[in-house]
Write an enzyme that holds these catalytic residues in place. Structure first.
Site, mmCIF file in Angstrom:
data_model
loop_
_atom_site.group_PDB
_atom_site.id
_atom_site.type_symbol
_atom_site.label_atom_id
_atom_site.label_comp_id
_atom_site.label_asym_id
_atom_site.label_seq_id
_atom_site.Cartn_x
_atom_site.Cartn_y
_atom_site.Cartn_z
ATOM 1 N N SER A 61 0.742 -1.343 -0.126
ATOM 2 C CA SER A 61 0.054 -0.113 0.023
ATOM 3 C C SER A 61 0.753 1.378 -0.130
ATOM 4 O O SER A 61 0.181 2.451 -0.444
ATOM 5 C CB SER A 61 -1.027 0.110 1.213
ATOM 6 O OG SER A 61 -1.912 -0.950 0.802
ATOM 7 N N LYS A 64 0.358 3.220 -3.088
ATOM 8 C CA LYS A 64 -1.032 4.122 -3.379
ATOM 9 C C LYS A 64 -0.350 5.475 -3.256
ATOM 10 O O LYS A 64 -1.276 6.510 -3.819
ATOM 11 C CB LYS A 64 -1.870 3.770 -2.115
ATOM 12 C CG LYS A 64 -2.510 2.469 -2.217
ATOM 13 C CD LYS A 64 -3.394 2.120 -0.895
ATOM 14 C CE LYS A 64 -3.710 0.590 -0.882
ATOM 15 N NZ LYS A 64 -4.471 0.429 0.247
ATOM 16 N N TYR A 188 -4.131 -2.522 -10.112
ATOM 17 C CA TYR A 188 -3.777 -2.347 -8.728
ATOM 18 C C TYR A 188 -3.008 -3.529 -8.149
ATOM 19 O O TYR A 188 -2.127 -3.039 -7.444
ATOM 20 C CB TYR A 188 -5.422 -2.304 -8.057
ATOM 21 C CG TYR A 188 -5.321 -2.420 -6.642
ATOM 22 C CD1 TYR A 188 -5.038 -1.299 -5.953
ATOM 23 C CD2 TYR A 188 -5.672 -3.558 -5.952
ATOM 24 C CE1 TYR A 188 -4.893 -1.198 -4.408
ATOM 25 C CE2 TYR A 188 -5.757 -3.529 -4.426
ATOM 26 C CZ TYR A 188 -5.394 -2.266 -3.983
ATOM 27 O OH TYR A 188 -5.208 -2.166 -2.388
ATOM 28 N N TYR A 240 -4.371 3.815 7.998
ATOM 29 C CA TYR A 240 -5.699 3.058 8.023
ATOM 30 C C TYR A 240 -6.269 3.817 9.606
ATOM 31 O O TYR A 240 -6.114 4.951 9.901
ATOM 32 C CB TYR A 240 -5.483 1.865 8.040
ATOM 33 C CG TYR A 240 -5.070 1.485 6.882
ATOM 34 C CD1 TYR A 240 -5.241 1.643 5.536
ATOM 35 C CD2 TYR A 240 -3.794 0.435 6.899
ATOM 36 C CE1 TYR A 240 -4.688 1.389 4.355
ATOM 37 C CE2 TYR A 240 -3.093 0.109 5.600
ATOM 38 C CZ TYR A 240 -3.325 0.667 4.621
ATOM 39 O OH TYR A 240 -2.975 0.125 3.442
#
Length: 306
Positions: A61, A64, A188, A240
């Site tokens: 991640s 991202k 992705y 998160y």
């Protein structure tokens, strides 16, 4: 700085509680949890490293952050019609919030948000073309053409990506997608499988240290305002539903990945990459967070003061 990193590395090697590797992605479950690496790229171009800092790992991640930067370059503020800018308060792969908010992800760093960002940057192109663009950008900001994608990890994610597929199809049901869902998902999964070392990752983050300029190359990557805004999103959403805890303990903008990596930015000071495969209960590197907390205590780099 080298003494600080060496001390941190020794401390981390002695830790008995190291978290658990991400076993829901089979290829990541095979990674040795005893590994630990850290690299610090200073604003003046100096780089200091310790431990397994040259070992390649799946950035997951953390990628991202790079796709968001590409999307902002292509679409500008129109990106925010696709995703929000608020913390989610939910796990990174939750579908609950999407149902309440008509398929618009809360921010670009949760899985649904990052999938929406991929759809935004594809612009009708094939996955291979989009992946080539993403990889070219990562190589450019890291100043390293050897960076690539770990195909074994990508295939492992494709085989176990039912939750992410559910998120994508759910968003598409609200008319949120402009490209075929399977093409978006393939892109992705592959960009999450980019493989980098701490040394490469620290270099890649330098443009967020000095108001959008990569100090090691002298090249402007984004505007000063955009660099500040990306950093603010990392602070609020980069870990998160553990972002508040990370801000409390470390006090730096940061983006984590379930491969065990964390990229943290000390504005005006340094780009820091740390890697330890064992994760805490939320999905962030356990020892990586502890190492960054030690680093900030030793340097006073918290954005909230010494």
């Amino acid at each position: 700085m080298q003494d600080i990193l060496d001390d941190i590395c020794v401390t981390m090697k002695d830790r008995s509680e190291r978290g658990k590797v991400a076993n829901y992605i089979p290829q990541l479950a095979c990674v040795n949890p005893e590994q630990f690496g850290i690299s610090v790229a200073l604003a003046d171009g100096q780089v200091f490293s310790a431990g397994d800092s040259a070992t390649l790992f799946s950035i997951q991640s953390i990628s991202k952050l790079f796709t968001l930067t590409i999307a902002l370059g292509k679409l500008g503020d129109a990106v925010w019609s696709r995703v929000g800018r608020e913390p989610s308060g939910d796990p990174f792969n939750s579908i609950v919030q999407l149902e309440h908010e008509s398929g618009k992800p809360r921010n670009p760093f949760i899985n649904a948000g990052a999938i929406a960002i991929v759809d935004a940057i594809m612009m009708g192109h094939q996955p291979k073309e989009t992946l080539a663009e993403i990889l070219q950008f990562v190589r450019f900001i890291a100043n390293d053409n050897s960076i690539g994608i770990d195909e074994k990890v990508a295939q492992s994610e494709l085989l176990t990506g039912d939750r992410n597929a559910s998120l994508a199809h759910f968003m598409a049901s609200f008319g949120r997608f402009k490209n075929p869902v399977d093409c978006v998902l393939g892109t992705y999964f592959h960009h999450c499988s980019i493989s980098m070392s701490c040394q490469q990752l620290a270099q890649a983050g330098l443009f967020l240290v000095s108001d959008g300029i990569n100090s090691s190359t002298g090249v402007r990557v984004v505007s000063a305002q955009r660099a500040r805004r990306i950093n603010s999103l990392m602070m609020m959403c980069g870990h998160y539903d553990g972002s508040g805890e990370f801000a409390y303990r470390v006090g730096l903008p940061g983006k984590s990945g379930v491969g065990g990596g964390i990229l943290a930015i000390a504005p005006g000071k340094a780009s820091i990459a740390v890697w330890s495969p064992g994760l805490d209960s939320i999905g962030n590197s356990k020892l990586g967070t502890e190492a960054l907390e030690m680093l900030v205590q030793a340097t006073g780099w918290s954005v909230f003061g010494n």
